[in-house]
Design a protein around this motif. Structure first.
Motif, short mmCIF file in Angstrom:
data_model
loop_
_atom_site.label_atom_id
_atom_site.label_comp_id
_atom_site.label_asym_id
_atom_site.label_seq_id
_atom_site.Cartn_x
_atom_site.Cartn_y
_atom_site.Cartn_z
N ASP A 149 0.83 -1.20 0.00
CA ASP A 149 0.00 0.00 0.00
C ASP A 149 0.87 1.25 0.00
OD1 ASP A 149 -2.67 1.32 0.34
OD2 ASP A 149 -1.73 1.99 2.20
N ILE B 63 2.49 1.58 -3.59
CA ILE B 63 1.59 1.93 -4.68
C ILE B 63 1.12 3.38 -4.58
CG2 ILE B 63 -0.73 1.45 -5.60
CD1 ILE B 63 -0.18 -1.47 -5.27
N LYS C 129 3.95 4.68 -8.96
CA LYS C 129 2.77 4.74 -9.83
C LYS C 129 3.13 5.19 -11.24
CE LYS C 129 -0.90 6.69 -8.02
NZ LYS C 129 -1.73 7.66 -7.25
N VAL D 109 1.71 -2.08 -11.28
CA VAL D 109 0.72 -2.54 -10.30
C VAL D 109 0.05 -3.83 -10.80
CG1 VAL D 109 -1.43 -1.98 -9.11
CG2 VAL D 109 0.31 -0.22 -9.44
N GLU E 192 -5.47 -3.18 -10.15
CA GLU E 192 -5.08 -1.82 -10.54
C GLU E 192 -6.30 -0.89 -10.59
OE1 GLU E 192 -1.88 -0.09 -13.70
OE2 GLU E 192 -3.40 -1.44 -14.49
N SER F 207 -7.75 -0.40 -6.91
CA SER F 207 -6.91 0.43 -6.04
C SER F 207 -7.23 1.92 -6.20
CB SER F 207 -5.43 0.18 -6.33
OG SER F 207 -5.10 0.55 -7.65
N ILE G 69 -5.77 -2.41 -1.30
CA ILE G 69 -4.41 -2.96 -1.40
C ILE G 69 -3.99 -3.61 -0.08
CG2 ILE G 69 -1.98 -2.40 -1.80
CD1 ILE G 69 -3.65 -2.24 -4.29
#
Length: 360
Positions: free
Chosen positions: A26, A29, A35, A41, A242, A245, A252
């Motif tokens: 978490d 990401i 990112k 991801v 993905e 999230s 996540i």
């Protein structure tokens, strides 16, 4: 009774590893640098799934070997078996990681040269590094547990599953940030490409050694279908992850537990069943006393089923462990967990409980 408590503690500890993995994933990401690597991801679940496709299978094979032939084999033979298994898993890891990278590139439409190189580099380096490290760790754990008089089936699978997730996430985070820190956006990562070429050059040698060995040749020739199919399923779940999230902030955090806890339970049960089948006869033969279709009573209560007690222990352990993990994640996340995610997770407990006996 001692074995039951031990199995519960193993599930508890391995579940805590999954919780830690969720928090690390978490944090990564939500980082802007992480990112910014497109497709990363979606790639993570496939790389995490490699431990289930390869390492847990390796752990089951080695646990069965130690349970059946431990008293009749020398340390030299044990070392040879470990090396043969690690060579096989390493050769499979390279092939599967390349397929995983290609799948992400095609589904995400990443046709830019730098994006293709980045995804392929992260996939190959992560899979090979984790497979090597986990292979050594699993081997040591199996040897240690057998020497201390415990069943390796109870230890090797959950360790490979939970530690595999944690190690994979840590390794891919390290490689991703190294690529972002050491190279500009339009600059090719020469050092990483060199490492990838090393593994690609090494791959034919590993495949040849696996094919030459009689114990791994059959797996090398006919074991690809379940590995590739499960990898595609993991890739698809990565694409869903993905999207989820972005919509659910806390999703996540639960992802490693969604996939990991039932994997730990099934790893123990499947490994025990495999050992039982090998004790009944050689590969390709089944005892006349073995029934393919059995009743629920046989699964859970029959004394003729040597794995019935383990099945009950795993099912009984699932609910308190998962409630504890929900509370731990929710409290640690300062009560920011979505109620909808909690509902999905609680419903997932029922699915996990029903899934364990299916492997019988």
């Amino acid at each position: 009774m001692k074995t039951d408590v031990l199995q519960f503690l193993i599930l508890l500890v391995s579940g805590l590893f999954s919780v830690v993995t969720g928090f690390i994933l978490d944090l990564a990401i939500t980082n802007q640098s992480f990112k910014s690597i497109e497709g990363l991801v979606a790639l993570i679940p496939a790389l995490m799934g490699l431990k289930g496709n390869l390492e847990i299978t390796m752990a089951s094979r080695m646990s069965t070997l130690f349970n059946i032939r431990y008293d009749s084999v020398s340390w030299k033979e044990v070392t040879i078996e470990i090396v043969n298994d690690m060579v096989l898993v390493q050769s499979q890891a390279t092939v599967v990681s390349i397929i995983a990278a290609i799948y992400i590139i095609v589904t995400k439409g990443l046709w830019h040269t730098n994006k293709i190189i980045t995804i392929c580099t992260l996939s190959i380096l992560t899979s090979n590094s984790t497979c090597l490290g986990l292979g050594l760790l699993i081997s040591l754990i199996i040897i240690a547990t057998k020497n201390f008089g415990h069943d390796p089936d109870d230890f090797s699978g959950p360790v490979a599953s939970s530690m595999g997730d944690l190690v994979t996430v840590l390794v891919i985070i390290c490689f991703a940030f190294l690529l972002k820190i050491t190279h500009k956006v339009d600059e090719l990562p020469i050092e990483a490409i060199t490492a990838v070429f090393f593994f690609l050059i090494l791959e034919p040698i590993l495949l040849y050694l696996s094919f030459k060995n009689s114990t791994t040749r059959h797996i090398l020739l006919y074991g690809w279908t379940p590995i590739i199919v499960s990898m595609i399923i993991s890739e698809t779940s990565g694409l869903l992850l993905e999207k989820a999230s972005h919509k659910y902030k806390s999703f996540i955090l639960f992802q490693p537990l969604f996939n990991g806890f039932i994997g730990n339970c099934v790893a123990i049960q499947a490994s025990r069943i495999a050992t039982s089948l090998h004790r009944m006869g050689d590969i390709g033969t089944v005892s006349h006393d073995f029934d393919v279709c059995v009743s629920p009573y046989y699964v859970f209560c029959s004394k003729k089923n040597v794995n019935s007690r383990t099945t009950c222990v795993l099912i009984v352990s699932a609910i308190p462990c998962k409630i504890l993990f929900i509370l731990l994640i929710t409290i640690t996340d300062f009560m920011g967990t979505s109620l909808l995610i909690l509902l999905y997770y609680l419903l997932g407990i029922l699915g996990d409980i029903n899934a364990v006996p299916i492997v019988l």
